[in-house]
Scaffold this motif. Structure first.
Motif, PDB file in Angstrom:
ATOM      1  N   ALA A  96       0.959  -1.243  -0.156  1.00 20.98           N
ATOM      2  CA  ALA A  96      -0.056  -0.159   0.109  1.00 20.98           C
ATOM      3  C   ALA A  96       0.773   1.113  -0.149  1.00 20.98           C
ATOM      4  O   ALA A  96       1.981   1.203   0.391  1.00 20.98           O
ATOM      5  CB  ALA A  96      -1.193   0.067   1.306  1.00 20.98           C
ATOM      6  N   HIS A  97       0.695   2.117  -0.926  1.00 22.35           N
ATOM      7  CA  HIS A  97       1.057   4.033  -0.191  1.00 22.35           C
ATOM      8  C   HIS A  97       0.158   4.697  -0.636  1.00 22.35           C
ATOM      9  O   HIS A  97      -1.110   4.298  -1.666  1.00 22.35           O
ATOM     10  CB  HIS A  97       2.179   3.666  -1.988  1.00 22.35           C
ATOM     11  CG  HIS A  97       1.579   3.623  -2.772  1.00 22.35           C
ATOM     12  ND1 HIS A  97       1.357   2.195  -3.850  1.00 22.35           N
ATOM     13  CD2 HIS A  97       1.175   4.184  -3.904  1.00 22.35           C
ATOM     14  CE1 HIS A  97       1.032   2.433  -5.188  1.00 22.35           C
ATOM     15  NE2 HIS A  97       1.078   3.903  -5.053  1.00 22.35           N
ATOM     16  N   LYS A  98       0.501   5.872  -0.630  1.00 29.75           N
ATOM     17  CA  LYS A  98      -0.297   6.444  -0.012  1.00 29.75           C
ATOM     18  C   LYS A  98      -0.020   8.068  -1.724  1.00 29.75           C
ATOM     19  O   LYS A  98       0.931   7.727  -2.170  1.00 29.75           O
ATOM     20  CB  LYS A  98      -0.318   7.615   0.434  1.00 29.75           C
ATOM     21  CG  LYS A  98      -0.838   7.478   2.323  1.00 29.75           C
ATOM     22  CD  LYS A  98      -0.866   8.261   3.534  1.00 29.75           C
ATOM     23  CE  LYS A  98      -1.028   7.733   5.030  1.00 29.75           C
ATOM     24  NZ  LYS A  98      -2.355   7.396   4.858  1.00 29.75           N
ATOM     25  N   THR A  99      -1.066   7.941  -2.192  1.00 28.22           N
ATOM     26  CA  THR A  99      -1.296   9.050  -2.999  1.00 28.22           C
ATOM     27  C   THR A  99      -2.503  10.391  -3.467  1.00 28.22           C
ATOM     28  O   THR A  99      -3.168   9.649  -2.866  1.00 28.22           O
ATOM     29  CB  THR A  99      -1.215   8.192  -4.820  1.00 28.22           C
ATOM     30  OG1 THR A  99      -0.729   9.469  -5.918  1.00 28.22           O
ATOM     31  CG2 THR A  99      -2.348   7.496  -4.664  1.00 28.22           C
ATOM     32  N   THR A 100      -2.302  10.674  -4.261  1.00 33.10           N
ATOM     33  CA  THR A 100      -3.363  11.996  -4.439  1.00 33.10           C
ATOM     34  C   THR A 100      -3.935  11.846  -5.759  1.00 33.10           C
ATOM     35  O   THR A 100      -3.309  11.598  -7.108  1.00 33.10           O
ATOM     36  CB  THR A 100      -3.135  13.566  -4.456  1.00 33.10           C
ATOM     37  OG1 THR A 100      -2.234  13.812  -3.013  1.00 33.10           O
ATOM     38  CG2 THR A 100      -3.728  14.634  -4.526  1.00 33.10           C
TER      39      THR A 100
END
Length: 243
Positions: A169-173
């Motif tokens: 999992a990774h955060k992104t806009t």
């Protein structure tokens, strides 16, 4: 396709402490096991005094850190079962009743039971508890987490989300679609699934929750490798309640 990270909280690897026992994943059951482990360790620490080392080489400081990690993990996606555990039954029923006319219309157009459409909206919106909001705080009515791709000409809003790459999992806009009302969202969702050949496997699935969920996942609806299982779980819960 994801909703904003009001649903997601990650535990940073930087929180790891030397000598700390490996933590179970905060999945359906993993989080409960972790909390039971932490509770037992903290209780033993209280009983033995502040100078004691806890079983497994876990120091009191590590136990405290693990407890904080467990608390943070409670907000992770896997910590709350997709079925809506923690959401009162009356609240779930109210959400389903509210979207029922649109779910029935979409279901007819897609050749699937309305319960399956309702389950998808419930999963993506956290049973209506985590609506995707615009910068001014207004509701975008984007119940299905649809991104503003494919030549989308309507309203949009940017939101922080969690995507998966190689299982991580990774955060992104990302930029998401915004609608005037829920009816418009259901109509757009129906067009997307019906007109995009990637989702052919989900069309005409009838009452088959597994076929519908796997058809969406195979078409790339979401990057979460567990997405099909989560959607099937919600759908079967709703189907069971309606029998």
């Amino acid at each position: 396709m994801r909703l904003p990270d009001a649903r997601f909280a990650a535990v940073s690897p930087a929180m790891a402490m030397e000598g700390m026992a490996p933590l179970p994943r905060a999945g359906a059951g993993g989080f409960s096991a972790l909390m039971r482990s932490v509770d037992g360790e903290v209780r033993r620490f209280i009983a033995q005094g502040s100078g004691a080392s806890l079983p497994g080489g876990l120091t009191p400081e590590a136990a405290s850190l693990r407890l904080r990690m467990a608390t943070a993990a409670a907000e992770a996606p896997g910590a709350r079962p997709a079925s809506g555990e923690g959401v009162p039954e009356a609240e779930r029923a109210a959400f389903l009743n509210r979207i029922a006319p649109w779910a029935e219309s979409a279901g007819r157009a897609l050749g699937v039971a309305p319960e399956l459409v309702a389950a998808h909206a419930a999963l993506e919106s956290g049973w209506g508890r985590q609506p995707l909001r615009a910068a001014d705080g207004s509701d975008t009515h984007n119940l299905f987490g649809l991104k503003a791709t494919g030549g989308w000409k309507g309203g949009t809003t940017d939101a922080l989300t969690t995507e998966f790459s190689n299982g991580e999992a990774h955060k992104t806009t990302e930029r998401f679609r915004a609608y005037a009302d829920p009816g418009e969202a259901f109509q757009d969702y129906t067009r997307l699934l019906r007109d995009n050949p990637r989702y052919r496997g989900a069309i005409d699935a009838g009452q088959d929750a597994r076929a519908f969920a796997q058809g969406l996942a195979a078409g790339g609806y979401a990057t979460d490798p567990a997405y099909a299982g989560k959607l099937e779980q919600v759908a079967r819960q709703i189907q069971g309640a309606n029998r």
